[in-house]
Design a protein around this motif. Structure first.
Motif, PDB file in Angstrom:
ATOM      1  N   LYS A   1       1.485   6.854  -6.876  1.00  0.00           N
ATOM      2  CA  LYS A   1       0.380   7.764  -7.174  1.00  0.00           C
ATOM      3  C   LYS A   1       0.816   9.215  -7.032  1.00  0.00           C
ATOM      4  O   LYS A   1       0.441  10.082  -7.838  1.00  0.00           O
ATOM      5  N   GLN A   2       1.624   9.495  -5.990  1.00  0.00           N
ATOM      6  CA  GLN A   2       2.103  10.858  -5.802  1.00  0.00           C
ATOM      7  C   GLN A   2       3.064  11.273  -6.922  1.00  0.00           C
ATOM      8  O   GLN A   2       3.045  12.416  -7.382  1.00  0.00           O
ATOM      9  N   LYS A   3       3.928  10.381  -7.383  1.00  0.00           N
ATOM     10  CA  LYS A   3       4.871  10.704  -8.461  1.00  0.00           C
ATOM     11  C   LYS A   3       4.165  10.980  -9.773  1.00  0.00           C
ATOM     12  O   LYS A   3       4.527  11.867 -10.537  1.00  0.00           O
TER      13      LYS A   3
ATOM     14  N   ALA B   1       1.081  12.057 -10.117  1.00  0.00           N
ATOM     15  CA  ALA B   1       0.221  13.241  -9.997  1.00  0.00           C
ATOM     16  C   ALA B   1       1.019  14.526 -10.061  1.00  0.00           C
ATOM     17  O   ALA B   1       0.507  15.576 -10.452  1.00  0.00           O
ATOM     18  N   ALA B   2       2.308  14.528  -9.693  1.00  0.00           N
ATOM     19  CA  ALA B   2       3.107  15.756  -9.656  1.00  0.00           C
ATOM     20  C   ALA B   2       3.318  16.358 -11.043  1.00  0.00           C
ATOM     21  O   ALA B   2       3.097  17.555 -11.249  1.00  0.00           O
ATOM     22  N   PRO B   3       3.713  15.626 -12.096  1.00  0.00           N
ATOM     23  CA  PRO B   3       3.871  16.245 -13.425  1.00  0.00           C
ATOM     24  C   PRO B   3       2.567  16.798 -13.975  1.00  0.00           C
ATOM     25  O   PRO B   3       2.550  17.798 -14.684  1.00  0.00           O
ATOM     26  N   ALA B   4       1.447  16.151 -13.685  1.00  0.00           N
ATOM     27  CA  ALA B   4       0.160  16.627 -14.188  1.00  0.00           C
ATOM     28  C   ALA B   4      -0.171  17.998 -13.628  1.00  0.00           C
ATOM     29  O   ALA B   4      -0.663  18.887 -14.315  1.00  0.00           O
ATOM     30  N   THR B   5       0.086  18.180 -12.314  1.00  0.00           N
ATOM     31  CA  THR B   5      -0.180  19.485 -11.705  1.00  0.00           C
ATOM     32  C   THR B   5       0.738  20.547 -12.282  1.00  0.00           C
ATOM     33  O   THR B   5       0.336  21.701 -12.475  1.00  0.00           O
ATOM     34  N   ASP B   6       1.996  20.191 -12.607  1.00  0.00           N
ATOM     35  CA  ASP B   6       2.928  21.158 -13.196  1.00  0.00           C
ATOM     36  C   ASP B   6       2.460  21.598 -14.571  1.00  0.00           C
ATOM     37  O   ASP B   6       2.535  22.769 -14.942  1.00  0.00           O
ATOM     38  N   GLU B   7       1.980  20.619 -15.383  1.00  0.00           N
ATOM     39  CA  GLU B   7       1.503  20.956 -16.715  1.00  0.00           C
ATOM     40  C   GLU B   7       0.282  21.860 -16.646  1.00  0.00           C
ATOM     41  O   GLU B   7       0.130  22.808 -17.419  1.00  0.00           O
TER      42      GLU B   7
ATOM     43  N   LEU C   1       0.827  -1.212   0.000  1.00  0.00           N
ATOM     44  CA  LEU C   1       0.000   0.000   0.000  1.00  0.00           C
ATOM     45  C   LEU C   1       0.862   1.263   0.000  1.00  0.00           C
ATOM     46  O   LEU C   1       0.545   2.249  -0.668  1.00  0.00           O
ATOM     47  N   GLN C   2       1.972   1.231   0.730  1.00  0.00           N
ATOM     48  CA  GLN C   2       2.863   2.382   0.729  1.00  0.00           C
ATOM     49  C   GLN C   2       3.486   2.605  -0.649  1.00  0.00           C
ATOM     50  O   GLN C   2       3.640   3.746  -1.105  1.00  0.00           O
ATOM     51  N   ALA C   3       3.863   1.508  -1.322  1.00  0.00           N
ATOM     52  CA  ALA C   3       4.447   1.636  -2.667  1.00  0.00           C
ATOM     53  C   ALA C   3       3.422   2.213  -3.650  1.00  0.00           C
ATOM     54  O   ALA C   3       3.745   3.055  -4.500  1.00  0.00           O
ATOM     55  N   LEU C   4       2.166   1.768  -3.551  1.00  0.00           N
ATOM     56  CA  LEU C   4       1.131   2.319  -4.428  1.00  0.00           C
ATOM     57  C   LEU C   4       0.896   3.797  -4.157  1.00  0.00           C
ATOM     58  O   LEU C   4       0.682   4.596  -5.084  1.00  0.00           O
ATOM     59  N   GLU C   5       0.962   4.202  -2.908  1.00  0.00           N
ATOM     60  CA  GLU C   5       0.752   5.609  -2.566  1.00  0.00           C
ATOM     61  C   GLU C   5       1.886   6.473  -3.116  1.00  0.00           C
ATOM     62  O   GLU C   5       1.651   7.574  -3.642  1.00  0.00           O
ATOM     63  N   ARG C   6       3.132   5.985  -3.009  1.00  0.00           N
ATOM     64  CA  ARG C   6       4.264   6.751  -3.536  1.00  0.00           C
ATOM     65  C   ARG C   6       4.192   6.877  -5.063  1.00  0.00           C
ATOM     66  O   ARG C   6       4.476   7.933  -5.626  1.00  0.00           O
TER      67      ARG C   6
END
Length: 291
Positions: A25-27, A29-35, A18-23
């Motif tokens: 997901k965060q990686k 999501a970060a480029p999408a917010t930058d774009e 679960l921790q690996a899936l959360e990390r």
């Protein structure tokens, strides 16, 4: 004999997953917010330098090397509209591979049509016929359309002038126009080309025939000639008037032995309101005010 996992080990593996899936997901999501932030941010315009009028400051981090001797600005990074020359698209022009059913030239029947005339002017004609029949298919600029003589017509129509107004030439329903870059200077307004056949047909309807068009053109030419002659006669009359005055003044000075340039010396005449120059005899009126 296989070793089985205990309940604690299974719980630890699930927690790590679960921790690996959360990390991950965060990686992602970060480029999408930058774009999205880049899209919402206003694009920076190219700033013109104050030192020189022909120098611009560019951000080379947003330039693409084309490997052809020049750099090309990235349109998405610069945010400026892509300015390209308009290209005539022929995709919507129907094409029939059968020569018997294909669209043919209205003059000679050739299937090799001029796509510019077909796309812009809606005229089915080939390039050889355009060159052979300039009376119908030659292109005129806006200035020539306003004052265009039908030089290729017979002698009876050599004085024809279309006499069209700017509002009529701006009506695209009446006159389809081919807009091209100005050949004299790129910064000037685009050149507008009209087809002679469209102009002549509309002028014939407007003036009710070429004969009336000729009469109107001749009337305007006569009025212009009369105005020019009247202005010339007026200038000649003014010149003669000035010449007579100068001649009279010259004879008067010779008769009275007066220099061309002298200072007037006035004396009163009979204690009245008039004074007379003792040298040239010039008389002036003087008003005396008493306080």
């Amino acid at each position: 004999m296989s070793k089985q996992l205990t309940a604690e080990q299974i719980a630890q593996i699930e927690a790590n997953r679960l921790q690996a899936l959360e990390r991950r997901k965060q990686k992602t999501a970060a480029p999408a917010t930058d774009e999205s932030a880049d899209k919402t941010a206003k694009p920076k315009k190219v700033v013109k330098s104050k030192m020189s009028s022909g120098y611009y400051e560019y951000d080379f981090s947003k330039m693409n090397d084309t490997r052809a001797g020049f750099l090309e600005e990235d349109a998405t990074a610069a945010g400026s509209p892509d300015k390209k020359r308009k290209v005539i698209s022929i995709d919507d022009i129907p094409f029939n591979p059968d020569p018997n059913d294909a669209t043919k030239c209205c003059e000679c029947g050739s299937i090799d049509l001029d796509m510019v005339y077909l796309k812009i002017f809606k005229v089915m004609v080939c390039k050889p016929c355009v060159d052979k029949i300039p009376d119908k298919y030659s292109l005129l600029t806006k200035t020539e359309a306003k004052e265009a003589s039908t030089a290729h017509k017979p002698i009876t129509h050599t004085l024809s002038d279309y006499l069209l107004t700017d509002s009529e030439l701006r009506d695209r329903e009446l006159f389809p126009v081919w807009e091209k870059a100005n050949p004299h200077k790129s910064t000037w307004n685009n050149m507008l080309l009209y087809m002679r056949q469209h102009l002549e047909s509309f002028a014939t309807k407007k003036w009710d025939g070429l004969e009336n068009l000729d009469k109107e053109f001749e009337r305007r030419i006569d009025e212009k000639r009369e105005r020019k002659e009247k202005k010339y006669k007026q200038s000649v009359a003014n010149l003669r008037r000035r010449t007579r005055v100068e001649e009279w003044e010259k004879n008067r000075r010779q008769r009275l032995n007066i220099d061309n340039a002298h200072e007037h010396v006035y004396e009163p005449i009979d204690d009245g309101c008039e004074q007379k120059c003792t040298i040239c005899g010039m008389v002036i009126e003087v008003e005396m005010f008493e306080f």
